[in-house]
Motif scaffolding. Structure first.
Motif, mmCIF file in Angstrom:
data_model
loop_
_atom_site.group_PDB
_atom_site.id
_atom_site.type_symbol
_atom_site.label_atom_id
_atom_site.label_comp_id
_atom_site.label_asym_id
_atom_site.label_seq_id
_atom_site.Cartn_x
_atom_site.Cartn_y
_atom_site.Cartn_z
ATOM 1 N N LEU A 25 51.643 41.690 30.439
ATOM 2 C CA LEU A 25 50.865 40.873 29.512
ATOM 3 C C LEU A 25 49.386 40.811 29.870
ATOM 4 N N ASP A 26 49.030 41.259 31.080
ATOM 5 C CA ASP A 26 47.637 41.298 31.520
ATOM 6 C C ASP A 26 46.986 39.925 31.420
ATOM 7 N N TRP A 27 47.709 38.910 31.914
ATOM 8 C CA TRP A 27 47.228 37.530 31.815
ATOM 9 C C TRP A 27 47.834 36.741 32.976
ATOM 10 N N LEU A 28 47.063 36.558 34.055
ATOM 11 C CA LEU A 28 47.581 35.844 35.214
ATOM 12 C C LEU A 28 46.570 34.802 35.658
ATOM 13 N N PRO A 29 46.768 33.544 35.245
ATOM 14 C CA PRO A 29 45.805 32.483 35.576
ATOM 15 C C PRO A 29 45.723 32.222 37.074
ATOM 16 N N ASN A 30 44.600 31.626 37.465
ATOM 17 C CA ASN A 30 44.332 31.299 38.858
ATOM 18 C C ASN A 30 44.897 29.907 39.169
ATOM 19 N N ARG A 31 46.226 29.791 39.119
ATOM 20 C CA ARG A 31 46.893 28.529 39.433
ATOM 21 C C ARG A 31 48.353 28.799 39.725
ATOM 22 N N ASP A 32 49.049 27.799 40.257
ATOM 23 C CA ASP A 32 50.472 27.941 40.542
ATOM 24 C C ASP A 32 51.264 28.094 39.246
ATOM 25 N N TYR A 33 52.328 28.891 39.334
ATOM 26 C CA TYR A 33 53.309 28.964 38.245
ATOM 27 C C TYR A 33 54.508 28.109 38.648
ATOM 28 N N GLN A 34 54.866 27.157 37.810
ATOM 29 C CA GLN A 34 55.940 26.227 38.145
ATOM 30 C C GLN A 34 57.128 26.451 37.209
ATOM 31 N N LEU A 35 58.184 27.012 37.764
ATOM 32 C CA LEU A 35 59.409 27.218 37.000
ATOM 33 C C LEU A 35 60.136 25.895 36.783
ATOM 34 N N LEU A 36 60.273 25.115 37.843
ATOM 35 C CA LEU A 36 60.867 23.783 37.778
ATOM 36 C C LEU A 36 59.945 22.823 38.509
ATOM 37 N N ASN A 37 59.549 21.758 37.871
ATOM 38 C CA ASN A 37 58.609 20.816 38.451
ATOM 39 C C ASN A 37 59.283 19.452 38.604
ATOM 40 N N ALA A 38 59.690 19.135 39.834
ATOM 41 C CA ALA A 38 60.393 17.878 40.084
ATOM 42 C C ALA A 38 59.491 16.671 39.889
ATOM 43 N N ASP A 39 58.167 16.832 40.036
ATOM 44 C CA ASP A 39 57.257 15.718 39.782
ATOM 45 C C ASP A 39 57.329 15.284 38.320
#
Length: 501
Positions: free
Chosen positions: A389-403
């Motif tokens: 997709l040529d699109w990778l942001p500069n941040r964490d990728y969260q599949l599951l976010n317990a917060d």
């Protein structure tokens, strides 16, 4: 996927099963997601502009040419203040009159789960094969062309709600958290994002569909109501995957009978699958017993020893559990007890997300389904974003976010969060609306029989022709089994063809 007092993917997991999946993007300086503390968190870097790429998917029986767009929709407050970036991936087919082609919006559950499960596990153009009998966390995260993609008959837009995938609040504070991480706020925001995508892409006239898994299935009728009432947009169909329609059925004390009634047929299905004796007739018999004599003996109470003896004998026979273990519980077996006892002698622990799947070690530990698929799904999504997709942001990728799960605001729904009223209203008002409800028969997190008992209560004229429930082999994510995924696609396609035909 998880369960609130029950649901992930998903929905909120049973106690002790909550996890956070956080993979750092392959960039120099990934910024951690906002903590749940009182102090304001630093704003995350904003998401990049859209990336549009073109692809050709070669399958054994067909070739699909399509465009993929990875981007984000920025949601603003009424005064124009930017509040959240919602990441999405859209797949649109070539050579079609887009104004009339169906478009489907898909979300997962949690709350706190990204849409990766549906995107690369079931519906999207690429598939991460996970295997039905055993999921291996260290498997290669290699994506393959998905022969069971729905892209033939509908365009697809996968949305990650706030706190999942790459989606974030722009400037987190208590006010925005309350708006976005709540039952009504979340549904309103998703409806706004869908409306924005339709307007921006000149697709308001397209037949519109929504797919939600687990808590996403709970979201679906509420989002549909907001689309209709707030934006003047009516959906043509809903697909609810392993949904929870009424949390009140599950958030009950240990002595309450309804959770035990809804669970028992799934426990019987697990035992029959293990013995190689499964049949639809036997499963119907287990359902009849659960809603009949089983319930009657439960209501007689633990001091009626004759009733307890009947329960112990029948439950032990149906589930394959040791009679002594069932007797210790007076015939009252929950998902946790079954997971601990069903394969104890073999030193195995059982997944509550698919009770036919086990892992070595009978002590409590990570779930052999939900937790086992976290690493391969996360790695595969990062690879898809970067390489395809040529699109990778500069941040964490969260599949599951317990917060997100822990901080969810149930608002006015706190007494009994339920979406049944909204579903009944949608069906009552729109005779053209079609709904497909799907479950895995060995799912102990959102047992199929609970949904069936609820849907039996809906008094909507003609709903029998428009409201269909299907149960497949497998668990909460039944689509990890290739046969079930193929059957799921066929049933979904019938929903779209029936609507347009």
């Amino acid at each position: 996927m998880r369960l609130l007092l029950l649901v992930v993917c998903l929905a909120v997991p049973p106690a002790g099963l909550a996890t956070v999946s956080r993979a750092v993007a392959d960039t120099p300086a990934a910024v951690p997601s906002a903590p749940a503390a009182e102090a304001p968190a630093p704003a995350a870097p904003r998401l990049p502009g859209p990336s549009v790429t073109r692809h050709e998917l070669v399958l054994p029986d067909r070739t699909l040419a399509f465009e993929a767009t990875a981007s984000a929709i920025t949601i603003t407050a009424p005064g124009g203040r930017e509040e959240a970036d919602l990441a999405f991936v859209a797949y649109t087919i070539d050579g079609e009159e887009h104004g009339r082609r169906p478009v489907t919006f898909l979300v997962n559950g949690g709350p706190g789960a990204a849409s990766a499960y549906l995107q690369i596990g079931a519906v999207g153009p690429w598939l991460l094969p996970l295997g039905g009998d055993r999921i291996v966390p260290s498997q290669p995260p290699d994506l393959l062309p998905n022969p069971d993609t729905w892209l033939d008959f509908t365009d697809l837009v996968f949305i990650d709600p706030v706190g999942t995938g790459f989606s974030r609040l722009v400037d987190p504070d208590d006010r925005t958290r309350s708006r976005y991480l709540s039952v009504d706020g979340d549904a309103k925001v998703l409806a706004e994002a869908i409306s924005r995508w339709l307007v921006d892409n000149d697709r308001v006239g397209s037949p519109k569909y929504f797919v939600g898994e687990s808590y996403g299935g709970f979201r679906a009728p509420i989002v549909a109501q907001h689309l209709r009432d707030d934006h003047g947009l009516a959906l043509s169909g809903l697909t609810l995957v392993s949904p929870v329609l009424d949390f009140g059925w599950w958030q009950q004390p240990d002595y309450a009978p309804l959770p035990m009634v809804t669970l028992l047929p799934s426990l019987a299905a697990v035992h029959m699958d293990a013995e190689g004796t499964f049949s639809e007739e036997a499963l119907r018999a287990a359902e009849d017993y659960a809603a009949g004599d089983f319930l009657a003996d439960l209501l007689r109470g633990v001091h009626d020893r004759a009733a307890v003896e009947r329960l112990v004998d029948r439950v032990s026979a149906l589930t394959g559990l040791d009679r002594a273990a069932v007797a210790r519980e007076d015939g009252r077996i929950d998902a946790g007890e079954f997971a601990r006892e069903s394969r104890r002698d073999e030193h195995l622990r059982t997944s509550v997300y698919d009770a036919t799947v086990t892992a070595s070690g009978r002590d409590r530990g990570s779930d052999p389904v939900l937790d086992a698929m976290t690493a391969p799904l996360t790695s595969a999504m990062l690879g898809l974003y970067r390489d395809t997709l040529d699109w990778l942001p500069n941040r964490d990728y969260q599949l599951l976010n317990a917060d997100v799960t822990r901080g969810w605001d149930w608002g006015s729904h706190r007494g009994q969060p339920e979406a049944v009223t909204d579903l009944a209203d949608l069906l009552s008002l729109d005779p053209a609306l079609r709904v497909l409800v799907t479950h895995g028969r060995t799912d102990l997190v959102t047992p199929y029989f609970g949904t069936e008992l609820i849907l039996r209560q809906l008094d909507v004229s003609g709903s029998g022709d428009r409201l269909r429930q299907v149960t497949y082999p497998g668990g909460h994510m039944f689509y990890t089994r290739s046969d079930s995924r193929r059957a799921f696609r066929a049933d979904a396609r019938a929903l779209y063809v029936g609507q347009s035909g």
